[in-house]
Design a protein around this motif. Structure first.
Motif, PDB file in Angstrom:
ATOM      1  N   ALA A 182       0.932  26.833  31.539  1.00 47.78           N
ATOM      2  CA  ALA A 182       0.926  25.678  32.791  1.00 47.78           C
ATOM      3  C   ALA A 182       2.389  26.353  33.494  1.00 47.78           C
ATOM      4  CB  ALA A 182       1.311  24.303  32.345  1.00 47.78           C
ATOM      5  N   THR A 183       2.257  25.904  34.705  1.00 47.39           N
ATOM      6  CA  THR A 183       3.573  26.340  35.604  1.00 47.39           C
ATOM      7  C   THR A 183       4.793  25.632  35.342  1.00 47.39           C
ATOM      8  OG1 THR A 183       3.002  24.719  37.354  1.00 47.39           O
ATOM      9  CG2 THR A 183       1.988  26.880  37.576  1.00 47.39           C
ATOM     10  N   ASN A 184       5.817  26.131  35.617  1.00 46.49           N
ATOM     11  CA  ASN A 184       7.142  25.560  35.560  1.00 46.49           C
ATOM     12  C   ASN A 184       7.782  25.971  36.789  1.00 46.49           C
ATOM     13  OD1 ASN A 184       9.597  24.481  34.773  1.00 46.49           O
ATOM     14  ND2 ASN A 184      10.260  26.349  33.510  1.00 46.49           N
ATOM     15  N   LEU A 185       8.555  24.586  37.530  1.00 46.16           N
ATOM     16  CA  LEU A 185       8.941  25.017  38.930  1.00 46.16           C
ATOM     17  C   LEU A 185      10.441  25.147  38.598  1.00 46.16           C
ATOM     18  CD1 LEU A 185       7.307  21.969  41.074  1.00 46.16           C
ATOM     19  CD2 LEU A 185       6.481  24.664  40.734  1.00 46.16           C
ATOM     20  N   LEU A 186      10.870  26.485  39.014  1.00 46.34           N
ATOM     21  CA  LEU A 186      12.196  26.788  38.748  1.00 46.34           C
ATOM     22  C   LEU A 186      12.907  26.569  40.060  1.00 46.34           C
ATOM     23  CD1 LEU A 186      12.058  30.245  36.887  1.00 46.34           C
ATOM     24  CD2 LEU A 186      12.020  27.887  35.975  1.00 46.34           C
ATOM     25  N   SER A 187      14.230  25.929  40.125  1.00 50.32           N
ATOM     26  CA  SER A 187      14.723  25.500  41.492  1.00 50.32           C
ATOM     27  C   SER A 187      14.011  24.258  42.007  1.00 50.32           C
ATOM     28  CB  SER A 187      14.966  26.580  42.343  1.00 50.32           C
ATOM     29  OG  SER A 187      15.731  27.712  41.791  1.00 50.32           O
ATOM     30  N   VAL A 188      13.598  23.345  41.119  1.00 50.33           N
ATOM     31  CA  VAL A 188      12.902  22.259  41.374  1.00 50.33           C
ATOM     32  C   VAL A 188      13.233  21.541  42.508  1.00 50.33           C
ATOM     33  CG1 VAL A 188      13.708  20.669  39.676  1.00 50.33           C
ATOM     34  CG2 VAL A 188      11.300  20.451  40.592  1.00 50.33           C
ATOM     35  N   GLU A 189      14.516  21.393  42.638  1.00 50.19           N
ATOM     36  CA  GLU A 189      15.236  20.518  43.700  1.00 50.19           C
ATOM     37  C   GLU A 189      14.887  20.930  45.040  1.00 50.19           C
ATOM     38  OE1 GLU A 189      18.208  23.888  42.946  1.00 50.19           O
ATOM     39  OE2 GLU A 189      16.800  22.566  41.612  1.00 50.19           O
ATOM     40  N   HIS A 190      14.247  22.242  45.389  1.00 53.57           N
ATOM     41  CA  HIS A 190      13.827  22.608  46.697  1.00 53.57           C
ATOM     42  C   HIS A 190      12.077  22.343  46.951  1.00 53.57           C
ATOM     43  CE1 HIS A 190      17.712  24.542  47.236  1.00 53.57           C
ATOM     44  NE2 HIS A 190      17.294  25.220  46.048  1.00 53.57           N
ATOM     45  N   PHE A 191      11.571  21.704  45.784  1.00 59.27           N
ATOM     46  CA  PHE A 191      10.239  21.476  46.022  1.00 59.27           C
ATOM     47  C   PHE A 191       9.439  20.784  47.230  1.00 59.27           C
ATOM     48  CE2 PHE A 191       6.382  18.589  45.038  1.00 59.27           C
ATOM     49  CZ  PHE A 191       5.450  19.622  44.827  1.00 59.27           C
ATOM     50  N   MET A 192      10.139  19.584  47.722  1.00 57.91           N
ATOM     51  CA  MET A 192       9.917  19.148  48.878  1.00 57.91           C
ATOM     52  C   MET A 192      10.067  19.534  50.284  1.00 57.91           C
ATOM     53  SD  MET A 192       7.837  16.514  48.164  1.00 57.91           S
ATOM     54  CE  MET A 192       7.873  15.673  49.916  1.00 57.91           C
ATOM     55  N   ASP A 193      11.174  20.394  50.422  1.00 58.83           N
ATOM     56  CA  ASP A 193      11.816  20.790  51.793  1.00 58.83           C
ATOM     57  C   ASP A 193      11.898  22.061  51.789  1.00 58.83           C
ATOM     58  OD1 ASP A 193      11.944  18.074  52.640  1.00 58.83           O
ATOM     59  OD2 ASP A 193      14.009  18.007  52.330  1.00 58.83           O
ATOM     60  N   HIS A 194      11.978  23.155  50.956  1.00 59.40           N
ATOM     61  CA  HIS A 194      11.998  24.423  50.869  1.00 59.40           C
ATOM     62  C   HIS A 194      11.379  25.127  49.718  1.00 59.40           C
ATOM     63  CE1 HIS A 194      15.188  24.055  54.005  1.00 59.40           C
ATOM     64  NE2 HIS A 194      15.918  23.079  53.174  1.00 59.40           N
ATOM     65  N   GLN A 195      10.058  25.044  49.938  1.00 62.12           N
ATOM     66  CA  GLN A 195       9.212  25.630  48.986  1.00 62.12           C
ATOM     67  C   GLN A 195       9.371  27.116  48.789  1.00 62.12           C
ATOM     68  OE1 GLN A 195       5.083  24.378  48.996  1.00 62.12           O
ATOM     69  NE2 GLN A 195       5.459  22.419  49.165  1.00 62.12           N
ATOM     70  N   GLU A 196       9.976  27.674  49.680  1.00 71.28           N
ATOM     71  CA  GLU A 196       9.978  29.061  49.645  1.00 71.28           C
ATOM     72  C   GLU A 196      11.273  29.489  48.757  1.00 71.28           C
ATOM     73  OE1 GLU A 196      13.064  27.685  52.739  1.00 71.28           O
ATOM     74  OE2 GLU A 196      10.820  27.262  52.295  1.00 71.28           O
ATOM     75  N   LEU A 197      11.953  28.487  48.491  1.00 67.08           N
ATOM     76  CA  LEU A 197      13.236  28.905  47.396  1.00 67.08           C
ATOM     77  C   LEU A 197      12.593  28.413  45.958  1.00 67.08           C
ATOM     78  CD1 LEU A 197      16.152  27.371  49.444  1.00 67.08           C
ATOM     79  CD2 LEU A 197      15.329  29.544  49.161  1.00 67.08           C
ATOM     80  N   VAL A 198      11.322  27.983  45.746  1.00 67.54           N
ATOM     81  CA  VAL A 198      10.906  27.468  44.401  1.00 67.54           C
ATOM     82  C   VAL A 198      10.306  28.821  43.810  1.00 67.54           C
ATOM     83  CG1 VAL A 198       9.372  25.991  43.143  1.00 67.54           C
ATOM     84  CG2 VAL A 198      10.694  25.252  45.005  1.00 67.54           C
ATOM     85  N   HIS A 199      10.601  28.972  42.470  1.00 62.82           N
ATOM     86  CA  HIS A 199       9.724  30.187  41.756  1.00 62.82           C
ATOM     87  C   HIS A 199       8.824  29.282  40.841  1.00 62.82           C
ATOM     88  CE1 HIS A 199       8.984  33.995  39.808  1.00 62.82           C
ATOM     89  NE2 HIS A 199       8.863  33.245  38.796  1.00 62.82           N
ATOM     90  N   SER A 200       7.640  29.594  40.992  1.00 57.41           N
ATOM     91  CA  SER A 200       6.668  29.050  40.064  1.00 57.41           C
ATOM     92  C   SER A 200       6.303  29.685  39.014  1.00 57.41           C
ATOM     93  CB  SER A 200       5.172  28.584  40.746  1.00 57.41           C
ATOM     94  OG  SER A 200       4.302  28.140  39.931  1.00 57.41           O
ATOM     95  N   SER A 201       6.837  29.719  37.792  1.00 58.58           N
ATOM     96  CA  SER A 201       6.720  30.480  36.641  1.00 58.58           C
ATOM     97  C   SER A 201       5.627  29.823  35.777  1.00 58.58           C
ATOM     98  CB  SER A 201       8.125  30.512  35.731  1.00 58.58           C
ATOM     99  OG  SER A 201       7.960  31.040  34.460  1.00 58.58           O
ATOM    100  N   MET A 202       4.834  31.068  35.221  1.00 55.78           N
ATOM    101  CA  MET A 202       3.631  30.616  34.466  1.00 55.78           C
ATOM    102  C   MET A 202       4.023  30.800  33.001  1.00 55.78           C
ATOM    103  SD  MET A 202       0.525  29.386  34.796  1.00 55.78           S
ATOM    104  CE  MET A 202      -0.130  30.023  36.428  1.00 55.78           C
ATOM    105  N   GLU A 203       4.028  29.758  32.588  1.00 60.14           N
ATOM    106  CA  GLU A 203       4.590  29.748  30.945  1.00 60.14           C
ATOM    107  C   GLU A 203       3.588  29.365  29.878  1.00 60.14           C
ATOM    108  OE1 GLU A 203       8.116  27.519  30.769  1.00 60.14           O
ATOM    109  OE2 GLU A 203       9.336  28.489  32.375  1.00 60.14           O
ATOM    110  N   ARG A 204       3.754  29.643  28.483  1.00 55.48           N
ATOM    111  CA  ARG A 204       3.067  29.455  27.486  1.00 55.48           C
ATOM    112  C   ARG A 204       3.944  28.549  26.628  1.00 55.48           C
ATOM    113  NH1 ARG A 204      -0.795  31.994  23.602  1.00 55.48           N
ATOM    114  NH2 ARG A 204      -0.390  31.216  21.480  1.00 55.48           N
ATOM    115  N   LEU A 205       3.483  27.223  26.449  1.00 53.51           N
ATOM    116  CA  LEU A 205       4.065  26.312  25.523  1.00 53.51           C
ATOM    117  C   LEU A 205       3.582  26.060  24.211  1.00 53.51           C
ATOM    118  CD1 LEU A 205       4.380  25.313  28.752  1.00 53.51           C
ATOM    119  CD2 LEU A 205       5.805  23.574  27.879  1.00 53.51           C
TER     120      LEU A 205
END
Length: 575
Positions: free
Chosen positions: A399-422
């Motif tokens: 699944a994905t993990n939103l790094l710098s999640v605090e920017h999700f709503m207003d600054h999506q360009e600052l969010v890194h969507s990391s694909m991870e294995r859990l």
């Protein structure tokens, strides 16, 4: 998060019994909408315009209709503060995010190669497409749902774009302007929020809008199970749709069998192709914050499991299933309606909250056996798949993990969507995780026959110019990532100025149980910002560079959107 659109009104607007008996007071309206609304841009980006829909029938606005509209207009002109780029239509609807008109079934030119016979059927993709030019704040997630379908038969293609005819869409089309609050953008300040809710509650009280019939826009995804085809958004119950023999897209009805009138359902149900079952849930802003349920192979919803062990309302946009479990994320993106009173957005990030995963038996009848495990730093948006290993002692989820999640709503360009294995240790109740790619990836998909089963291959969209996707990768999940941190085995970029969306895997031999997992094709819509054209491309999923085997030139631009799926011709005929 879209659950606000129905559950907020359920909690705060329908507390008075008289509101439930006013639909008969809906006024007859007459309007003329032959003008063409325009969206101006101050940032030098091409912005497309669209004509307002023509209304048939003799309708006229009542005094109340005009009064409520005047409140909306006054708020937009005089109360809203300067709009942030994330909710300013000049930015949000620029370029290929701008809406398009509906397009009836239209023949397409196969520009390159030949369409494989296994593509006989239809690829349908959903996405936001506001039917009216926004008068005020507008978020990307707010637009009305529009389906873009390419129907293929014997190597020939027909393309069609149609709005999902939701109750919201239909009422607003008849009145001639938006009346449902945009729940991702309306909360600009306390005065603006209070004024907008005054108008919204007034419309409900005086019978201009019946919230029992839904407030959702059905703009997120498409699914097929129980012999029916659905368009989804998590702010409402799904809408059943079908494709005609000519390729036209038809909205049938709101599928109220999957919930009560004021309830909603996830936009990401999981379908087990082997059993024919679908698994789904709804999340809410009041207890129980999560409700899980199963839909049998006949499409009949089974008894719900209300999950009271979830302690707070939060964004649960997606989940995963295995042979024996369902796995739910509980992220730091929380929903606090009380924040509205402070003039803030109700959806926000709580940095002090520790994210969790909730694991419940797949066929649970109650939540007694559900357990939660803390996963610090893990904020899931999309789950690709999950399965069991070690005799059921380990659950693996990708699944994905939103790094710098605090920017999700207003600054999506600052969010890194990391694909991870859990890897979830069922006995020890611990979680280990690691990234499986160094790239920013989202919209991961698999061969749909492998939902809930051990998966070797997955495909994902490459984010390089958020929120646009410049290519697609193929990952081999059997490869170790300790040294490289990446298990990419193939990739393709669409070219300079070209962007696509979520890839979709179509098996070459869907009825062959011995077929290799990656024996098939990846399909996608790709828009060329240089030529302003959209194309449907077909890639060989087994080739080392995802070789393009066919390109179809589409008769109309396809705006960037969300999720889609392929439906075989034999299944289309059964709808």
């Amino acid at each position: 998060m879209e659950t606000l659109s129905s559950s907020f009104l359920q909690k705060y607007s329908l507390t008075s019994p008289p509101l439930l008996h006013l639909q008969s007071k809906t006024p007859t309206v007459r309007i003329n909408l032959n003008s063409q609304p325009k969206i101006s841009s101050s940032i030098g980006t091409t912005v497309h315009t669209k004509k307002a829909p023509k209304i048939t029938g003799k309708k006229k606005h009542s005094i109340l209709t005009n009064f409520f509209k005047s409140i909306d207009d006054f708020v937009c002109k005089f109360i809203d503060p300067p709009l942030r780029p994330a909710i300013d239509p000049k930015y949000v609807l620029a370029g290929n995010f701008a809406p398009v008109d509906e397009l009836p079934p239209t023949a397409c030119e196969v520009e390159e190669g030949a369409l494989p016979s296994c593509l006989d059927g239809a690829y349908i993709r959903n996405g936001p497409n506001p039917q009216f030019t926004p008068r005020g704040p507008h978020h990307l997630f707010d637009g009305d749902g529009m389906l873009h379908a390419i129907k293929i038969s014997n190597g020939k293609a027909i393309f069609c774009s149609r709005f999902v005819k939701t109750y919201k869409y239909t009422v607003e089309r008849e009145i001639g302007f938006p009346v449902v609050i945009n729940y991702f953008s309306a909360f600009t300040s306390l005065p603006a929020t209070m004024a907008r809710y005054t108008a919204a509650i007034g419309r409900v009280f005086f019978g201009e809008y019946d919230v029992r019939r839904g407030t959702g826009n059905a703009n997120t995804s498409v699914s097929h199970f129980g012999g029916k085809l659905f368009a989804h958004s998590e702010s409402d119950l799904p809408y059943t749709i079908k494709l005609g023999s000519d390729g036209d897209i038809i909205t049938l009805r709101r599928h109220e069998e999957y919930g009560e009138p004021l309830e909603q359902m996830t936009a990401h149900p999981k379908v087990d192709r082997e059993t024919g079952e679908a698994f789904a849930y709804r999340h809410n802003i009041q207890r129980p914050y999560l409700t899980y349920f199963r839909i049998n192979s006949d499409g009949i919803k089974q008894p719900e499991v209300k999950i009271f062990s979830k302690k707070q309302a939060s964004l649960v946009h997606d989940f995963a299933i295995t042979k024996n479990y369902a796995i739910f994320p509980d992220s730091q993106i929380v929903i606090k309606p009380a924040e509205i009173i402070k003039g803030n957005q109700p959806a926000l990030v709580d940095p002090k909250k520790v994210p969790k995963l909730g694991i419940i038996p797949r066929y649970a009848e109650d939540e007694k056996e559900m357990w939660w495990v803390e996963v610090p730093g893990y904020n899931c948006m999309h789950a690709v798949n999950a399965w069991e290993e070690d005799g059921g002692d380990t659950i693996v989820m990708v699944a994905t993990n939103l790094l710098s999640v605090e920017h999700f709503m207003d600054h999506q360009e600052l969010v890194h969507s990391s694909m991870e294995r859990l890897e979830i240790n069922v006995k020890a109740k611990t979680v280990a995780r690691r990234p499986i790619s160094t790239r920013c990836l989202d919209f991961g998909v698999i061969n749909p026959a492998y939902v809930g089963k051990k998966t070797r291959y997955m495909y994902a969209a490459i984010l390089t110019d958020e929120p646009k996707f410049s290519g697609v990768v193929k990952l081999d999940l059997s490869l170790p990532t300790a040294e490289s941190g990446d298990c990419t085995v193939a990739s393709r970029f669409y070219g300079s100025g070209c962007y696509g969306g979520e890839p979709c895997f179509v098996p070459r031999e869907p009825d062959n149980p011995t077929a290799e997992e990656d024996d098939g094709y990846i399909v996608n819509y790709v828009f060329n910002e240089n030529t302003q054209e959209s194309k449907f491309i077909v890639m060989d999923a087994k080739s080392p560079n995802l070789e393009i085997v066919a390109i179809v030139k589409l008769p109309q631009r396809v705006p960037y959107g969300f999720h889609g799926m392929f439906v075989r011709e034999c299944d289309l005929q059964k709808l």
